[in-house]
Scaffold this active site. Sequence first.
Site, mmCIF file in Angstrom:
data_model
loop_
_atom_site.group_PDB
_atom_site.id
_atom_site.type_symbol
_atom_site.label_atom_id
_atom_site.label_comp_id
_atom_site.label_asym_id
_atom_site.label_seq_id
_atom_site.Cartn_x
_atom_site.Cartn_y
_atom_site.Cartn_z
ATOM 1 C CB THR A 95 -0.985 -0.047 1.179
ATOM 2 O OG1 THR A 95 -1.657 1.187 1.249
ATOM 3 C CG2 THR A 95 -0.338 -0.357 2.502
ATOM 4 C CD GLU A 133 -3.361 -0.728 5.103
ATOM 5 O OE1 GLU A 133 -4.288 -0.625 4.273
ATOM 6 O OE2 GLU A 133 -2.477 0.134 5.238
ATOM 7 C CE LYS A 153 -6.876 18.324 12.451
ATOM 8 N NZ LYS A 153 -5.661 17.850 11.846
ATOM 9 C CD1 TRP A 206 -11.156 19.296 13.440
ATOM 10 C CD2 TRP A 206 -11.576 17.124 13.157
ATOM 11 N NE1 TRP A 206 -10.201 18.599 14.131
ATOM 12 C CE2 TRP A 206 -10.433 17.259 13.977
ATOM 13 C CE3 TRP A 206 -12.024 15.846 12.840
ATOM 14 C CZ2 TRP A 206 -9.741 16.162 14.480
ATOM 15 C CZ3 TRP A 206 -11.340 14.747 13.340
ATOM 16 C CH2 TRP A 206 -10.203 14.911 14.156
#
Length: 546
Positions: free
Chosen positions: A185, A330, A443, A448
């Site tokens: 990855t 994963e 941010k 957020w």
Amino acid sequence: MNAHMMDVPLLISSLIKFADRYHGNTEIVTRTVEGPIHRYTYSEAHRRSKTLANALANLGVKKGDRIATLAWNTHRHLEIYYGVSGSGVICHTVNPRLFLEQIAYIINHAGDCCLFFDLTFSPIVEKLAPLLQHVNHYILMSDKSNLQKSNVPNLLCYEEILSQASTEFAWPDLDEKTDSSLCYTSGTTGNPKGVMYQHRTTILHSYAAAMPDALNLSARDVILPVVPMFHANAWGLPYAAALTGAKLVLPGAGMDGASLFELFEKEKVTLSAGVPTIWMGLVSHLKDKNLKFSTLKRTVIGGSAVPPAMTRSFEKDYNVEVIHAWGMTEMSPLGTVSSLKNKHLSLDREEQLAIKDKQGRAIFGVDLKIVDDNGVELPWDGKAFGELLVRGPWILNNYFRNEKNDSLRKDSDGLDWFPTGDVATIDPEGFMQITDRAKDVIKTGGEWISSIDLENTAVSHPDVIEAAVIAVYHPKWDERPLLIAVKKQGATVSKKELIEFFKDKVAKWWIPDDVVFVNELPHTATGKLQKNKLREEYANYKLPIS
Ligand code: AMP
């Protein structure tokens, strides 16, 4: 311990054995890299996979060795999946779209002893060969007539090594926890990291992927994986197709809209899978030529957030159900799928589509939670967002050859979780929604903003094809969103009009401060927006300060 049940290991070879025995005459069709269509059956694929296993042994390849592929989705790549893993060797699929140095790093790090490649990648392999430390054999995945088209020294020919090998082979009775395949990855920072799958994890993942509320695969399907076999094992579809006995259609190197559409129609494809960028190409081809699918029923979209406008186009204009899926290399890779529950059936179409815009609920085997900065679990209220952690039997324990063994995080109950690096909400029904990659969140004044939400809003404007939103420095708020957009050909929308378009669609303080129009956006080797590149490019961007 009493053993009242049979102890039959879960092995990759059992998939192709099963497909041969119960679906032996079901077809596997490939648009070959050389051009013509190749057509054969699961029985023939099984026979050739066994022959390949013998050919590998003839080359001196032993159990536990790694072999690399640089290859498209083809029947030969499928035979490598089964012939290599089935015989206890590890099939390492390498992404040919990476930089040469990254490819060399990956193959050296894995210690691959053979490299199988398609003719298209011959120029890469010619440059790569001097950099590779452990590769003893280079095998062109073609027949002898194409051998002279490649300048790779001491080149072997796939069809020739097969013709010299016996077709008789008994799949070894491996421990189901034997390593089977390897996929790297490519993080945006640092070197790529290897994820080593096992036979057991691959089979369990294939079962889960085939379930009705996951990808809903069956022997009545004709599956065309557009997602490459070098991207998280084509999301497990080459295995799940054999597990269900579905017909498989492999598109080779022809990933453009016109080539794909032709194959969808000719082979009566019912289900496909790929990243949003691929579908953008296909849908725009359909629109330009005023075409409709005649057999396609479902398409799995994942790998990056699916713009709601794309889901609506598939579902409403083309009557194709979108299966929005989320996962990671994963995770083998499937984690969640956005499929409706019975209680959602009475909702109206728009309400149902709004649920499908989320990344979805966990499939059995995957557990999810979101946590705050201190690792404390956050509520499933659809509002609180935090880092998404996962655990389950087909989820990575440790990256390949990572001596630090630090890939997991322990919670206060002592359970290990894999931190995904995604930021998400989970609603009371368990539907997870990604708001961002942790590093992509904007941010602003301590709050957020989700860049994905803003991108989805931007592409719902009729004049915008693709959009990326990144954080840029702001003297007062620290970070503010900058929208970088690609306009449709001939479109005239202005910066001001596009900013106006956000009003009433997102909170006022989320509206991007500025817009930059570009001709194209950078993508990673697996088709995701390359935001780190944009962040570098716009690092000193001065926002208009009001
Ligand atoms: P990869 O291992 O290259 O497939 O990348 C996995 C990452 O892709 C995830 O951690 C997500 O950030 C992103 N991703 C995959 N599927 C989706 C999705 N449906 N929506 C948003 N992001 C996604």
